[in-house]
Design a protein around this motif. Sequence first.
Motif, mmCIF file in Angstrom:
data_model
loop_
_atom_site.group_PDB
_atom_site.id
_atom_site.type_symbol
_atom_site.label_atom_id
_atom_site.label_comp_id
_atom_site.label_asym_id
_atom_site.label_seq_id
_atom_site.Cartn_x
_atom_site.Cartn_y
_atom_site.Cartn_z
ATOM 1 N N THR A 1 0.852 -1.182 0.000
ATOM 2 C CA THR A 1 0.000 0.000 0.000
ATOM 3 C C THR A 1 0.893 1.240 0.000
ATOM 4 O O THR A 1 2.103 1.142 0.196
ATOM 5 N N LEU A 2 0.293 2.384 -0.197
ATOM 6 C CA LEU A 2 1.068 3.621 -0.243
ATOM 7 C C LEU A 2 1.801 3.912 1.064
ATOM 8 O O LEU A 2 2.977 4.299 1.025
ATOM 9 N N PRO A 3 1.190 3.724 2.243
ATOM 10 C CA PRO A 3 1.965 3.948 3.477
ATOM 11 C C PRO A 3 3.155 3.000 3.619
ATOM 12 O O PRO A 3 4.223 3.412 4.051
ATOM 13 N N LEU A 4 2.991 1.738 3.248
ATOM 14 C CA LEU A 4 4.113 0.806 3.320
ATOM 15 C C LEU A 4 5.231 1.217 2.371
ATOM 16 O O LEU A 4 6.418 1.155 2.711
ATOM 17 N N LEU A 5 4.872 1.641 1.180
ATOM 18 C CA LEU A 5 5.855 2.097 0.212
ATOM 19 C C LEU A 5 6.565 3.350 0.708
ATOM 20 O O LEU A 5 7.787 3.481 0.577
ATOM 21 N N LEU A 6 5.808 4.258 1.300
ATOM 22 C CA LEU A 6 6.387 5.493 1.821
ATOM 23 C C LEU A 6 7.371 5.209 2.945
ATOM 24 O O LEU A 6 8.469 5.764 2.969
ATOM 25 N N PHE A 7 7.012 4.339 3.870
ATOM 26 C CA PHE A 7 7.911 4.030 4.978
ATOM 27 C C PHE A 7 9.161 3.303 4.503
ATOM 28 O O PHE A 7 10.244 3.515 5.045
ATOM 29 N N SER A 8 9.037 2.444 3.516
ATOM 30 C CA SER A 8 10.230 1.747 3.024
ATOM 31 C C SER A 8 11.180 2.707 2.318
ATOM 32 O O SER A 8 12.394 2.610 2.475
ATOM 33 N N PHE A 9 10.648 3.653 1.537
ATOM 34 C CA PHE A 9 11.513 4.629 0.876
ATOM 35 C C PHE A 9 12.088 5.640 1.866
ATOM 36 O O PHE A 9 13.197 6.134 1.667
ATOM 37 N N ALA A 10 11.342 5.971 2.911
ATOM 38 C CA ALA A 10 11.859 6.903 3.912
ATOM 39 C C ALA A 10 13.026 6.289 4.678
ATOM 40 O O ALA A 10 13.968 6.984 5.044
ATOM 41 N N GLY A 11 12.992 4.986 4.888
ATOM 42 C CA GLY A 11 14.083 4.308 5.581
ATOM 43 C C GLY A 11 15.268 4.003 4.698
ATOM 44 O O GLY A 11 16.371 3.766 5.190
ATOM 45 N N SER A 12 15.082 4.021 3.382
ATOM 46 C CA SER A 12 16.168 3.654 2.472
ATOM 47 C C SER A 12 17.152 4.787 2.238
ATOM 48 O O SER A 12 18.267 4.548 1.787
ATOM 49 N N GLY A 13 16.762 6.004 2.500
ATOM 50 C CA GLY A 13 17.660 7.133 2.307
ATOM 51 C C GLY A 13 17.475 7.841 0.982
ATOM 52 O O GLY A 13 18.184 8.804 0.698
ATOM 53 N N ASP A 14 16.549 7.402 0.147
ATOM 54 C CA ASP A 14 16.276 8.088 -1.124
ATOM 55 C C ASP A 14 15.265 9.192 -0.853
ATOM 56 O O ASP A 14 14.053 8.984 -0.920
#
Length: 91
Positions: A39-52
């Motif tokens: 989902t969009l929140p899961l995608l957002l949290f994964s990208f926020a943690g990746s450093g991009d």
Amino acid sequence: LVTLPAIWPALVVGALFAFLISWSQYLLTLLIGGGAVITLPLLLFSFAGSGDNAIAAALCLVFVAPALILLVFTARYLGGEPGAMEGFGKM
């Protein structure tokens, strides 16, 4: 003829709160879906943690925009146009 018009603003605000809470369900989706449901929140949290930061910022805008648009339209509907937009300045 009396009851529904009297409780209509409360129903609109309740629907707005239900949308806002369901829109940002991160933990529940992660626990129930096990990471398989994207989902969009899961995608957002994964990208926020990746450093991009560029992609995280773009996803954040996509995530926040529908909630803000719905909030502005609800405020205009319930309070009239001048009262709803006073905090945003001249738009």
